[in-house]
Structures are given as C-alpha cells and as structure tokens.
Design a protein around this motif. Structure first.
Motif, PDB file in Angstrom:
ATOM      1  N   LYS A 156      -5.529   7.744  -7.052  1.00  0.00           N
ATOM      2  CA  LYS A 156      -6.058   7.457  -6.017  1.00  0.00           C
ATOM      3  C   LYS A 156      -7.392   6.318  -5.756  1.00  0.00           C
ATOM      4  O   LYS A 156      -6.902   4.999  -5.178  1.00  0.00           O
ATOM      5  N   HIS A 157      -7.878   6.068  -7.213  1.00  0.00           N
ATOM      6  CA  HIS A 157      -8.902   5.431  -7.414  1.00  0.00           C
ATOM      7  C   HIS A 157      -7.679   3.947  -7.953  1.00  0.00           C
ATOM      8  O   HIS A 157      -7.868   1.982  -7.623  1.00  0.00           O
ATOM      9  N   LEU A 158      -6.042   3.818  -8.461  1.00  0.00           N
ATOM     10  CA  LEU A 158      -5.651   3.352  -8.905  1.00  0.00           C
ATOM     11  C   LEU A 158      -4.480   2.212  -7.333  1.00  0.00           C
ATOM     12  O   LEU A 158      -4.638   1.292  -7.163  1.00  0.00           O
ATOM     13  N   THR A 159      -4.822   3.651  -6.314  1.00  0.00           N
ATOM     14  CA  THR A 159      -4.193   2.743  -5.171  1.00  0.00           C
ATOM     15  C   THR A 159      -5.104   1.472  -4.182  1.00  0.00           C
ATOM     16  O   THR A 159      -4.538   1.522  -3.826  1.00  0.00           O
ATOM     17  N   ALA A 160      -6.726   2.502  -4.423  1.00  0.00           N
ATOM     18  CA  ALA A 160      -7.365   1.973  -3.441  1.00  0.00           C
ATOM     19  C   ALA A 160      -7.665  -0.145  -4.167  1.00  0.00           C
ATOM     20  O   ALA A 160      -7.194  -0.534  -3.248  1.00  0.00           O
ATOM     21  N   LYS A 161      -7.517  -0.184  -5.447  1.00  0.00           N
ATOM     22  CA  LYS A 161      -6.891  -1.510  -6.207  1.00  0.00           C
ATOM     23  C   LYS A 161      -5.648  -2.333  -4.747  1.00  0.00           C
ATOM     24  O   LYS A 161      -5.162  -3.302  -4.758  1.00  0.00           O
ATOM     25  N   LEU A 162      -4.366  -1.324  -5.098  1.00  0.00           N
ATOM     26  CA  LEU A 162      -3.532  -1.678  -4.951  1.00  0.00           C
ATOM     27  C   LEU A 162      -3.071  -2.152  -3.092  1.00  0.00           C
ATOM     28  O   LEU A 162      -3.122  -3.334  -2.831  1.00  0.00           O
ATOM     29  N   ALA A 163      -4.067  -1.264  -2.480  1.00  0.00           N
ATOM     30  CA  ALA A 163      -4.224  -1.767  -0.837  1.00  0.00           C
ATOM     31  C   ALA A 163      -4.562  -2.879  -0.512  1.00  0.00           C
ATOM     32  O   ALA A 163      -4.352  -3.551   0.041  1.00  0.00           O
TER      33      ALA A 163
END
Length: 428
Positions: A415-422
C-alpha cells in the motif's frame, strides 16, 4: 478518479512473482483516487499457475481480455518439459544442452524478438485503440517481461495523445538469461534498437532496482524512477510454531546459474564435522530446481537432509517462510544480476526470520538488508565467512534466540508503494 490502463501478461491464475506486482497495485490504487483497468491475454500459456491468487482480484476491477497466439503451446508437442523450463528462464549450461534444447533456444532467441509474445502486439494495438477512446483513458502502463508488451505501449503512444509508463520488472538486454538465447549479431542489434526506442519514447520509465535505474539513465534522457516490489502481509509480531528442525528454506526457482557451491560445501562440512548440526539440519527447496543444482547438493552428502517441494500456493509459501528457522535468498553471480531484487526478499523481511543472502558483488539486496538488519549477505566466494555465519546461526538456534530485527520494513508494504505510484501518475 483518474483512469489508467495496465497492460500485463501475467495475471491470476498465473503463479510466481511476476503476477503479484500489478495485482497488488491494482488492489490499492483506488485508495489513492486512481481507477485501474487491466488488459491481459484471454488464453495465456503460464509456466506456473496459482488459482488462490484469483481471490485477491478486487471484485469491481475491470479486466479486459483478448486472444493471444502462444508459440509455447505448439512447442510442447516436441518437448513439454523443455518448453516449460525455457519459458521459466531455467536454461542449463551450454555444454549440457541437448540438440533439441539448443534448437529451441536458437528459435526462441532469433525468431521471436523480443520474445514469444510478439504476436499479441498487433491485435492488441488494434483492440486497445478503440478501448482508450471508448473508456476515455489517457494513461497506460506496460509491464515486462515479456518485453513485447512494451511494443504495445510504443505503438499506442505513436498513434494517440496518451501518457505512457514503461515498467521493467527485470532488465531487457541486461537480463541474466539474455546471452544464453544463442542470439545472432543481427538479433542482438534488434533487441538493442527496440529497447532504446521504448526507453526514449515512454514518458516515464519505472524499474524495481537502483542498478537498473542507473543502467537505464545511461541509455535514455527520460526520467527513471524506482518503485521496488514489496509485501502485502501483516508483519509477523511473533514466530508462529517455528520448525523444530534447523531449517534453511528457499522459496522459488533455483536456476542452473543460482548454484552457490560454497554454501553447499559449508553445509556439507558442518554435517560431517558436527553431529548435532547433522541431526538438526534440513534444507528445504520449494519450487522448480535445476538438476545441476541438485547434483552439487547431493555431491556434498546432503541428500538425506534435503526436502523438495513443488510450487506451492502463495499462502502456503508465506506459511513456510514464517515457520522456517532461516530463509535463503540466492541470485545468479554475475554483473548483470546486481540490479535484480527478488520479490520474495520483502516477504522474507515481513516473516521476520533471518535471511542468508548470496549474490553478486554490489548486489542491490545488500543495501536493503543492511538498512533493515533483516539478514546477512555473502558473495559466492566467501566460503569460510559463510561457514562461520552458519555456526553462529546454529548456536542461536540451539539457544532459542534465532531471530531478525527487520527494521523500518513498513516502507516496503504494497500500500505504501502504491501511494508512490499514484503520486507519480498524477505528477505526469
């Protein structure tokens, strides 16, 4: 909510690490006001399947599928075993290859550029050209390998006013098995030209390691960002029913190149020298293992300590990780693999079991282990250091204090990594 089309070959029920990166991104993107739409083959040929991963697909996620012509399906007529191992990246040393294996590698390397999924490019571009207009999608992401999917992004970018991110889970011309494909000089040149065109046309390049970022930045002026893989499980707060045996577990394929002879020798010496170690020690290998690796393990007298398991569902893999005394992380010992960060390292860290890692000099994994205190890294040549560390691990095991700190690993949660992608998608 911003829409993004994700073009991926690997999708459940595909098994293995390749499917999980974008399955997990798709799971969390809506939490950051991004709506993912998946495009994947209707009739793929996967070397591994894991139907349990289908339960992780968000129910409301839109998944578009289109037929693909799969040469590997036809190739199984000649040799199902060789077809499956080659498509998995398991390539035996040249001197041990049969005529059929050499022929299949030559055909794969020179007639299917960049790879055997090249026939999906043209029909996909035709199909998605309409989809992008109908769904009002202005951003796409292609993920490879197979790198032919980047050619879909390339051609769509050339036709339409869209934003394109090319995601490289592994390098292209620098990938470990690239030079084993018996490529002609003209084929090598074609790969390099296609790689350069993709890198220079994409709006942004996404990679999973620091070394790959550095290599690509030398090839393109386009921005390159690192978003590693990660874990999507709860961090183990305590060790659940640890194995009674002194287990060293490796989860995933062990290719011929992933064969740390000095590790097997260190195990063998300790088994012969230390009766207690011999009684307690167990080597568990889960997944496809090359015959060459098994030959060297058995040559060290470790056969009766060896436990082999075929590919297991992801949930079972997580359980094995958390119950093991020590987790093995092994990468091919070459300059080309310094930028490979296996996805399992993050789940290993979440399991909070000590990691023993072997790989090339200046391996990116070393930086991660050093920053998180999740385990120890050794080069292939360091037999005496490896052996001393095994003795230390065994002493900790006998005194019930074998554990790993795994500090600050929450940064690697999916989820933390997805925030970076978003954030990246919104910035572009």
């Amino acid at each position: 909510m911003k829409k993004v089309l994700i073009i991926t070959y690997y999708w459940p029920p595909a098994g293995g690490p390749g499917v999980q990166r974008w399955l997990k991104f798709a799971k969390y993107l809506r939490d950051f006001d991004v709506e993912p739409i998946i495009y994947t083959p209707e009739n793929p040929s996967y070397p591994l399947t894991d139907e349990s991963l289908e339960a992780e697909i968000p129910k409301s996620l839109k998944v578009l599928k289109h037929k693909i012509l799969e040469p590997y399906t036809a190739a199984r007529i000649f040799s199902k075993k060789d077809t499956q191992t080659i498509s998995s990246g398991i390539i035996v040393k040249e001197e041990k290859q049969s005529f059929l294996q050499k022929l299949m590698l030559y055909i794969r390397g020179n007639f299917f550029i960049p790879d055997a999924r090249k026939f999906w490019v043209k029909p996909s571009v035709k199909y998605l050209d309409k989809v992008l207009d109908e769904q009002q999608i202005s951003s796409i992401i292609t993920t490879g390998p197979p790198h032919s999917l980047h050619l879909i992004g390339l051609q769509l970018k050339q036709k339409k006013d869209i934003t394109w991110i090319a995601d490289f889970r592994d390098p292209w011309t620098n990938i470990g098995y690239h030079n084993k494909l018996r490529l002609s000089k003209s084929s090598q040149k074609k790969h390099a030209i296609l790689e350069k065109e993709v890198l220079n046309t994409a709006d942004h390049v996404l990679v999973t390691s620091f070394t790959t970022k550095k290599e690509f930045e030398a090839k393109t002026p386009k921005p390159v960002s690192v978003i590693t893989n990660g874990f999507d499980t709860e961090i183990a707060s305590e060790n659940p029913s640890l194995d009674k045996k002194f287990t060293f577990s490796h989860i995933g394929s062990l290719l011929s190149g992933r064969n740390p002879l000095n590790l097997w020798k260190a195990f063998g010496e300790l088994v012969r020298e230390n009766k207690g170690f011999a009684e307690d020690f167990e080597l568990r290998l889960v997944g496809a293992v090359s015959g060459e690796v098994l030959t060297f393990i058995k040559a060290e007298g470790l056969e009766k300590h060896l436990k082999l398991q075929q590919y297991v569902p992801h949930e079972e893999a997580i359980r094995i990780q958390r119950c093991s005394q020590v987790l093995l992380l092994i990468e091919i010992n070459s300059e080309e693999t310094r930028g490979i960060i296996p996805g399992k390292v993050f789940e290993y860290m979440a399991a909070k079991r000590p990691i023993l890692a072997l790989g090339p000099e200046n391996w990116d994994v070393y930086k991660i282990l050093e920053n998180t205190a999740a385990g120890q890294f050794f080069e292939y040549s360091e037999k005496e250091k490896i052996k001393r560390h095994l003795v230390d691990l065994y002493s900790a095991y006998k005194n019930n204090r074998l554990q790993a700190e795994s500090l600050k690993i929450d940064h690697y949660h999916r989820k933390h990594l997805t925030a970076k992608l978003a954030n990246l998608l919104k910035e572009i």
